[in-house]
Design a protein around this motif. Structure first.
Motif, PDB file in Angstrom:
ATOM      1  N   LEU A  75      10.205   5.823 -19.564  1.00 59.89           N
ATOM      2  CA  LEU A  75       9.967   6.600 -18.347  1.00 59.89           C
ATOM      3  C   LEU A  75       8.715   6.102 -17.629  1.00 59.89           C
ATOM      4  O   LEU A  75       8.691   5.957 -16.399  1.00 59.89           O
ATOM      5  N   LYS A  76       7.668   5.810 -18.380  1.00 60.61           N
ATOM      6  CA  LYS A  76       6.436   5.289 -17.779  1.00 60.61           C
ATOM      7  C   LYS A  76       6.671   3.928 -17.132  1.00 60.61           C
ATOM      8  O   LYS A  76       6.096   3.611 -16.078  1.00 60.61           O
ATOM      9  N   LYS A  77       7.538   3.117 -17.739  1.00 63.98           N
ATOM     10  CA  LYS A  77       7.821   1.789 -17.183  1.00 63.98           C
ATOM     11  C   LYS A  77       8.533   1.899 -15.841  1.00 63.98           C
ATOM     12  O   LYS A  77       8.229   1.152 -14.902  1.00 63.98           O
ATOM     13  N   ILE A  78       9.484   2.841 -15.740  1.00 64.14           N
ATOM     14  CA  ILE A  78      10.197   2.974 -14.463  1.00 64.14           C
ATOM     15  C   ILE A  78       9.260   3.520 -13.391  1.00 64.14           C
ATOM     16  O   ILE A  78       9.372   3.164 -12.213  1.00 64.14           O
ATOM     17  N   VAL A  79       8.296   4.352 -13.782  1.00 64.62           N
ATOM     18  CA  VAL A  79       7.298   4.839 -12.824  1.00 64.62           C
ATOM     19  C   VAL A  79       6.446   3.680 -12.326  1.00 64.62           C
ATOM     20  O   VAL A  79       6.188   3.543 -11.121  1.00 64.62           O
ATOM     21  N   GLY A  80       6.009   2.822 -13.240  1.00 66.71           N
ATOM     22  CA  GLY A  80       5.227   1.652 -12.846  1.00 66.71           C
ATOM     23  C   GLY A  80       6.024   0.731 -11.945  1.00 66.71           C
ATOM     24  O   GLY A  80       5.502   0.203 -10.951  1.00 66.71           O
ATOM     25  N   ASN A  81       7.295   0.554 -12.266  1.00 73.36           N
ATOM     26  CA  ASN A  81       8.165  -0.292 -11.454  1.00 73.36           C
ATOM     27  C   ASN A  81       8.350   0.299 -10.061  1.00 73.36           C
ATOM     28  O   ASN A  81       8.345  -0.424  -9.052  1.00 73.36           O
ATOM     29  N   ALA A  82       8.504   1.616  -9.993  1.00 80.64           N
ATOM     30  CA  ALA A  82       8.683   2.278  -8.703  1.00 80.64           C
ATOM     31  C   ALA A  82       7.447   2.108  -7.825  1.00 80.64           C
ATOM     32  O   ALA A  82       7.550   1.821  -6.621  1.00 80.64           O
ATOM     33  N   ARG A  83       6.285   2.277  -8.406  1.00 78.94           N
ATOM     34  CA  ARG A  83       5.046   2.133  -7.628  1.00 78.94           C
ATOM     35  C   ARG A  83       4.858   0.695  -7.164  1.00 78.94           C
ATOM     36  O   ARG A  83       4.453   0.444  -6.021  1.00 78.94           O
ATOM     37  N   THR A  84       5.156  -0.265  -8.048  1.00 80.57           N
ATOM     38  CA  THR A  84       5.037  -1.671  -7.676  1.00 80.57           C
ATOM     39  C   THR A  84       5.992  -2.015  -6.539  1.00 80.57           C
ATOM     40  O   THR A  84       5.621  -2.702  -5.583  1.00 80.57           O
ATOM     41  N   THR A  85       7.225  -1.514  -6.627  1.00 85.29           N
ATOM     42  CA  THR A  85       8.218  -1.762  -5.583  1.00 85.29           C
ATOM     43  C   THR A  85       7.794  -1.124  -4.269  1.00 85.29           C
ATOM     44  O   THR A  85       7.915  -1.734  -3.190  1.00 85.29           O
ATOM     45  N   HIS A  86       7.287   0.098  -4.337  1.00 85.31           N
ATOM     46  CA  HIS A  86       6.807   0.804  -3.148  1.00 85.31           C
ATOM     47  C   HIS A  86       5.707   0.008  -2.446  1.00 85.31           C
ATOM     48  O   HIS A  86       5.739  -0.176  -1.221  1.00 85.31           O
ATOM     49  N   TYR A  87       4.743  -0.491  -3.223  1.00 82.51           N
ATOM     50  CA  TYR A  87       3.655  -1.261  -2.625  1.00 82.51           C
ATOM     51  C   TYR A  87       4.155  -2.591  -2.077  1.00 82.51           C
ATOM     52  O   TYR A  87       3.666  -3.071  -1.046  1.00 82.51           O
ATOM     53  N   ALA A  88       5.121  -3.210  -2.772  1.00 82.77           N
ATOM     54  CA  ALA A  88       5.628  -4.512  -2.331  1.00 82.77           C
ATOM     55  C   ALA A  88       6.398  -4.414  -1.019  1.00 82.77           C
ATOM     56  O   ALA A  88       6.380  -5.346  -0.208  1.00 82.77           O
ATOM     57  N   MET A  89       7.068  -3.271  -0.782  1.00 75.08           N
ATOM     58  CA  MET A  89       7.916  -3.127   0.401  1.00 75.08           C
ATOM     59  C   MET A  89       7.201  -2.479   1.581  1.00 75.08           C
ATOM     60  O   MET A  89       7.804  -2.310   2.654  1.00 75.08           O
ATOM     61  N   THR A  90       5.937  -2.113   1.400  1.00 77.92           N
ATOM     62  CA  THR A  90       5.185  -1.449   2.462  1.00 77.92           C
ATOM     63  C   THR A  90       3.815  -2.098   2.617  1.00 77.92           C
ATOM     64  O   THR A  90       3.423  -2.953   1.823  1.00 77.92           O
ATOM     65  N   LEU A  91       3.083  -1.655   3.621  1.00 79.24           N
ATOM     66  CA  LEU A  91       1.737  -2.159   3.866  1.00 79.24           C
ATOM     67  C   LEU A  91       0.755  -0.994   3.882  1.00 79.24           C
ATOM     68  O   LEU A  91       1.130   0.138   4.203  1.00 79.24           O
ATOM     69  N   PRO A  92      -0.508  -1.236   3.558  1.00 80.54           N
ATOM     70  CA  PRO A  92      -1.491  -0.144   3.524  1.00 80.54           C
ATOM     71  C   PRO A  92      -1.726   0.433   4.913  1.00 80.54           C
ATOM     72  O   PRO A  92      -1.694  -0.276   5.915  1.00 80.54           O
ATOM     73  N   TRP A  93      -1.966   1.745   4.945  1.00 77.93           N
ATOM     74  CA  TRP A  93      -2.297   2.400   6.212  1.00 77.93           C
ATOM     75  C   TRP A  93      -3.539   3.265   6.091  1.00 77.93           C
ATOM     76  O   TRP A  93      -4.446   3.169   6.904  1.00 77.93           O
ATOM     77  N   SER A  94      -3.613   4.120   5.086  1.00 78.06           N
ATOM     78  CA  SER A  94      -4.789   4.979   4.961  1.00 78.06           C
ATOM     79  C   SER A  94      -5.144   5.156   3.491  1.00 78.06           C
ATOM     80  O   SER A  94      -4.340   4.899   2.603  1.00 78.06           O
ATOM     81  N   ASP A  95      -6.377   5.623   3.255  1.00 79.91           N
ATOM     82  CA  ASP A  95      -6.849   5.864   1.886  1.00 79.91           C
ATOM     83  C   ASP A  95      -6.168   7.063   1.247  1.00 79.91           C
ATOM     84  O   ASP A  95      -6.316   7.298   0.048  1.00 79.91           O
ATOM     85  N   MET A  96      -5.426   7.834   2.022  1.00 81.33           N
ATOM     86  CA  MET A  96      -4.772   9.032   1.517  1.00 81.33           C
ATOM     87  C   MET A  96      -3.403   8.740   0.914  1.00 81.33           C
ATOM     88  O   MET A  96      -2.695   9.651   0.497  1.00 81.33           O
ATOM     89  N   GLY A  97      -3.007   7.478   0.858  1.00 78.86           N
ATOM     90  CA  GLY A  97      -1.747   7.120   0.226  1.00 78.86           C
ATOM     91  C   GLY A  97      -0.624   6.790   1.177  1.00 78.86           C
ATOM     92  O   GLY A  97       0.460   6.392   0.751  1.00 78.86           O
ATOM     93  N   LEU A  98      -0.846   6.965   2.473  1.00 78.91           N
ATOM     94  CA  LEU A  98       0.189   6.629   3.450  1.00 78.91           C
ATOM     95  C   LEU A  98       0.347   5.115   3.537  1.00 78.91           C
ATOM     96  O   LEU A  98      -0.634   4.371   3.514  1.00 78.91           O
TER      97      LEU A  98
END
Length: 321
Positions: A75-98
Motif C-alpha cells: 500500500l505504501k508503494k502504491i502511494v509513493g508511485n501515485a505521488r511520483t506520477t502526480h509530480y511527473a505529470m504536473t508542474l509546481p504552482w504554490s507551496d500549498m500543494g497546488l
C-alpha cells in the motif's frame, strides 16, 4: 523553415511572459493520507540510552508495529508511485500543494490518477482484511514492547487512510472581486500579479530542470568511459580487446524519458517560450528514430548523438543547476 527559425532563437535567452493562461490550464492538488504503523517507545528509548551510558536526548527508539506486513508495504508503494506520477505529470504552482496542468493533458492525467486510486483502495481493503491477523503476529515480533493500545480499531484505522484529488480553475492575474476599498484592491492585484508571474516562471523552470538532469544522464551514457570516468593521474585505461573504446551502458528508459520531455515541452509551454519550442525541435531531430541497439552497433552514430546532446545542453538556460 519554421523549425529552422525556432532553432535560430536558441541564441536568445528564454522568453517568459505572464499571459492569461486560465483557459488553457488548471490547478490540481493531491492529498493521500496513510498510517505509518510506527510508534515512539519512550520506555525502550530510555533503556537503550541507559544501557549505553548515553543521554536520553541522544536518540529515540521507534517501534515498527507491523513488521513484515506485506499488505501495508504494498500500500505504501502504491502511494509513493501515485505521488511520483502526480509530480511527473504536473508542474509546481504554490507551496500549498497546488500543481499546474494544461487542460489538454487533464484527460490523461485524470485517467491515470483514477486507476491509481482504484488500486490504492483495493490494496487498502487487502490490508484491512489482514489487519487483525497481522496485529496478532506482531506480538511475537515486538515481545515485551507490544501494546494493544498502539493498534487502532478498524473503524478508526479506516479514517487514517484517504485519497483526495481536488481540481480548480486557474485564476486570472489580478482578478480580485473583493468588497474592500479600491486602493487596497490595487495593492492585492499587484501582489498577486507578482506571485502569478513568479509561479509561471517557476513552472517553466521545472521543465528546464527535468530536461537538464535527463540530458546529463543521456550524455553520460553516450560518452566513452574515459571521458565520464577519467583514470587517476599516472594510470592509463585499457581499451577493449579489439582496441575499441569502452562505453557506458545504455538504458532505454533514459531515452524514453527524453522523448516524454519533448512532449512536455510542447504541451506545457503555456508561456509560448520560443526557446523551449526550439529546444524541443532540436531534441526531436537528435533522438527520434534512434534506439540503443543502433547506438551500440555504431560508434560513429553514438559519437554523433553525443555531440548533438552536448550542443543542446550548452543552449539550455542557466537555472543555477
Amino acid at each position: 523553415m519554421e523549425q529552422a527559425n525556432n532553432i535560430h532563437q536558441l541564441a536568445q535567452g528564454p522568453t517568459v511572459n505572464a499571459p492569461s493562461i486560465s483557459s488553457s490550464a488548471m490547478l490540481v492538488q493531491l492529498n493521500i493520507s496513510t498510517w505509518t504503523a510506527r510508534k515512539l517507545d519512550k520506555s525502550a528509548s530510555r533503556k537503550v540510552a541507559r544501557d549505553n551510558g548515553a543521554s536520553a536526548k541522544a536518540g529515540n527508539y521507534n517501534k515498527n508495529l507491523l513488521a513484515g506486513c506485506t499488505e501495508l508495504e504494498d500500500l505504501k508503494k502504491i502511494v509513493g508511485n501515485a505521488r511520483t506520477t502526480h509530480y511527473a505529470m504536473t508542474l509546481p504552482w504554490s507551496d500549498m500543494g497546488l500543481r499546474l496542468i494544461p487542460t489538454s493533458q487533464y484527460f490523461d492525467y485524470q485517467n491515470t490518477m483514477t486507476d491509481l486510486e482504484h488500486t490504492f483502495r483495493r490494496m487498502y481493503q487487502d490490508f484491512e482484511d489482514a489487519y487483525q491477523w497481522r496485529t496478532s503476529t506482531a506480538m511475537s515480533e515486538l515481545g515485551a514492547m507490544f501494546s494493544h493500545a498502539d493498534y487502532p480499531p478498524v473503524d478508526e484505522l479506516r479514517r487514517k487512510f484517504g485519497w483526495n484529488l481536488a481540481v480548480q480553475p486557474l485564476p486570472e492575474a489580478g482578478d480580485f472581486r473583493l468588497d474592500i476599498p479600491n486602493e487596497q484592491q490595487e495593492v492585492l492585484k499587484q501582489q498577486y500579479d507578482s506571485f502569478y508571474r513568479g509561479a509561471i516562471e517557476s513552472a517553466m523552470n521545472d521543465i528546464w530542470a527535468r530536461l537538464h538532469k535527463n540530458l546529463e544522464t543521456v550524455l553520460r551514457q553516450l560518452s566513452p568511459k574515459d571521458e565520464t570516468n577519467p583514470a587517476p593521474t599516472g594510470w592509463t585505461k585499457k581499451p577493449n580487446a579489439d582496441g575499441s573504446r569502452k562505453y557506458n551502458k545504455l538504458y532505454d528508459s533514459v531515452f524514453d524519458t527524453s522523448l516524454e520531455l519533448i512532449h512536455m515541452m510542447r504541451d506545457f509551454n503555456l508561456t509560448g517560450d520560443t526557446q523551449m519550442t526550439a529546444i524541443a525541435d532540436q531534441l526531436e531531430n537528435a533522438l527520434y528514430g534512434v534506439n540503443t541497439d543502433a547506438l551500440k552497433a555504431s560508434e560513429t552514430l553514438r559519437l554523433d548523438k553525443q555531440q548533438q546532446v552536448k550542443d543542446i545542453i550548452s543552449k539550455l538556460p542557466s537555472l543555477d543547476l
